[in-house]
Design a protein around this motif. Sequence first.
Motif, mmCIF file in Angstrom:
data_model
loop_
_atom_site.group_PDB
_atom_site.id
_atom_site.type_symbol
_atom_site.label_atom_id
_atom_site.label_comp_id
_atom_site.label_asym_id
_atom_site.label_seq_id
_atom_site.Cartn_x
_atom_site.Cartn_y
_atom_site.Cartn_z
ATOM 1 N N TRP A 76 -3.883 -1.631 -12.638
ATOM 2 C CA TRP A 76 -5.113 -0.851 -12.442
ATOM 3 C C TRP A 76 -4.839 0.636 -12.634
ATOM 4 N N ALA A 77 -3.765 1.140 -12.049
ATOM 5 C CA ALA A 77 -3.462 2.572 -12.143
ATOM 6 C C ALA A 77 -3.268 2.988 -13.594
ATOM 7 N N ARG A 92 -11.379 3.229 -6.563
ATOM 8 C CA ARG A 92 -11.376 1.870 -7.127
ATOM 9 C C ARG A 92 -12.632 1.079 -6.770
ATOM 10 N N ASN A 126 -0.713 -5.925 -9.650
ATOM 11 C CA ASN A 126 -2.134 -5.645 -9.828
ATOM 12 C C ASN A 126 -2.425 -4.163 -9.687
ATOM 13 N N ALA A 127 -1.822 -3.528 -8.696
ATOM 14 C CA ALA A 127 -2.049 -2.089 -8.493
ATOM 15 C C ALA A 127 -1.487 -1.281 -9.655
ATOM 16 N N SER A 128 -0.336 -1.680 -10.185
ATOM 17 C CA SER A 128 0.249 -0.964 -11.319
ATOM 18 C C SER A 128 -0.652 -1.057 -12.540
ATOM 19 N N GLN A 141 2.977 4.640 -7.671
ATOM 20 C CA GLN A 141 2.447 3.974 -8.864
ATOM 21 C C GLN A 141 1.507 4.887 -9.641
ATOM 22 N N LEU A 158 0.829 -1.212 0.000
ATOM 23 C CA LEU A 158 0.000 0.000 0.000
ATOM 24 C C LEU A 158 0.861 1.259 0.000
ATOM 25 N N GLU A 202 -12.931 -2.507 -12.850
ATOM 26 C CA GLU A 202 -12.335 -3.658 -12.174
ATOM 27 C C GLU A 202 -12.543 -4.926 -13.007
ATOM 28 N N LEU A 214 1.385 2.907 -3.505
ATOM 29 C CA LEU A 214 0.266 3.367 -4.337
ATOM 30 C C LEU A 214 0.465 4.796 -4.861
ATOM 31 N N PHE A 218 -6.786 5.723 -6.413
ATOM 32 C CA PHE A 218 -7.099 4.441 -5.788
ATOM 33 C C PHE A 218 -8.298 4.547 -4.850
ATOM 34 N N HIS A 277 0.661 -8.191 -5.666
ATOM 35 C CA HIS A 277 -0.043 -7.003 -5.180
ATOM 36 C C HIS A 277 0.484 -5.746 -5.871
#
Length: 519
Positions: free
Chosen positions: A455-456, A350, A451-453, A152, A146, A357, A149, A347, A448
């Motif tokens: 999505w961003a 989200r 996945n965050a990268s 990213q 986290l 998503e 974030l 984020f 983790h």
Amino acid sequence: MDWSVDARLALALPVSLVAIALTGRLVKKRDGTGAPLPPGPPPLPVIGNILSLDSKEPWNTYAEWGAIYGDLIYARFLNQDVVIVNTEKMAKDLMEKRSQTYSDRPYIATLEPFGWSFNFAFMPYGDQWRLCRRLFHQTFRAEAALNFLPMQLGKAHQLLTNLIDDAGSYIAHMETFSASVAMSAVYDYDTAPRDDPLVAVVNKALLLGTKVMTPERAIVLGAFPFLTWLPAWFPGATIKRDAVLSRECVTEMIERPCEYVRKRMTSGTAAPSLVSNLFQRIENEAPDRADQLQNALRQVSSTTFTIAQTSSVLLVFVLAMVLNPTVQERAREELDMVVGRDRLPGFEDRASLPYIEAVVRETFRWQPVAPLGVPHAAMTSDVYEGYFIPKGMFVIFMTRGMSRDEEVYPNASEFKPDRWLDASGQLADTDPPDFIYGFGRRICPGRHLANASVWAAIVSMLATFKFLKAKDDQGRDVDFVPTFTVGLARHPDPFPLRILPRSSDLDREKLAQMIRSSV
């Protein structure tokens, strides 16, 4: 099967020598209770099933065999016995319920010659792997990830700026985004927006590695290791020449970022990072322990580049958007309703963007960038569903087959984000396609961060750009059939497209204003 020069050279050797070495593998193994190996295509003497294998896209061959022999298949390629697992249920049965048996990695003949033995994702199960995994987990576990974030999201905004300046170089921009996230997280290295020298070093090594580290070469080298002994000038010795170049690139990828951190620590300007923290820890350890940590440092830090490679996933996303314009429009409608058009999503938005998503999940599922995952090895002999799996057997969990399971994903070849939503348009109570990260103890520890990268980058690009088919001289859409790279990873080859700002008045200045409004 399309054979390389090296493979043809290897198979031209006297068959008698090979037959002597492989005689023991021609008898179908059984355990003490008489359980047979899983069913599969009948192997030819000596060479097994290798002539039947599609060397560029072996998952197609495995899918064909699955339709004939079932979801658990035995095959032999030269001297390598392989069990292929085609369903997620079987993979979970073996990797999660029997993790003590299937957490090992087999010997992969290309790792050492090509310089990739550093990657702890390929490391045998043991103390060194556990140390690397523990060090990696401390930085990239769900709670710790986290902290990355904001970084990213900032890298995603830089991706937008690069695209608005030069949309034609979108592949390079996505590679820069991917490498930048990893280098910031591991080395606290702030990359230049474009043409960063260290990013170039990393991308060169990764690009070469994905091309030369093919399953075909691993099989051939495993059976004929002398191919790496040939001098580079020898006719047909492409494996040797590629291996020399790959080792040089990998060494530079490992050493140069670490040297950057060392210099900053010497000058007193280093910020806390995975590498700087480990360097400080090494200084206070006993010599034998320090050496172990020094090796782990290089293994953990450089492995991040391969684990956190999100550019391939983003190229799949762009291809999906070009081929599915209605998906783009629906995603933007959701963005307009939730975020508006004066700022970029973050984020914190989200949870309120279920359709986006769903787009992210479908991007991972539709064209897995690692169709065969990373092979496992049985640490002890096992019997599963009445079939014998001997100790040391290669076990391939075919991610591509799981993503194409029609019982789980009807019309699986289609890009359909709606499959992840319920009737009300919210995320359904369906497990996301986490099989793309592997299973059990060997599941990708960087999932983790990855996945965050993804999505961003996806949500940021949807908010600002349109991805359309290219036009010909008469203004008509240019239709095309997508093709993909082959090798260790898979992503779309360049295809004709247009990347346009979503709004006609969106320029660099307005984009900068939107970014400032989003911070």
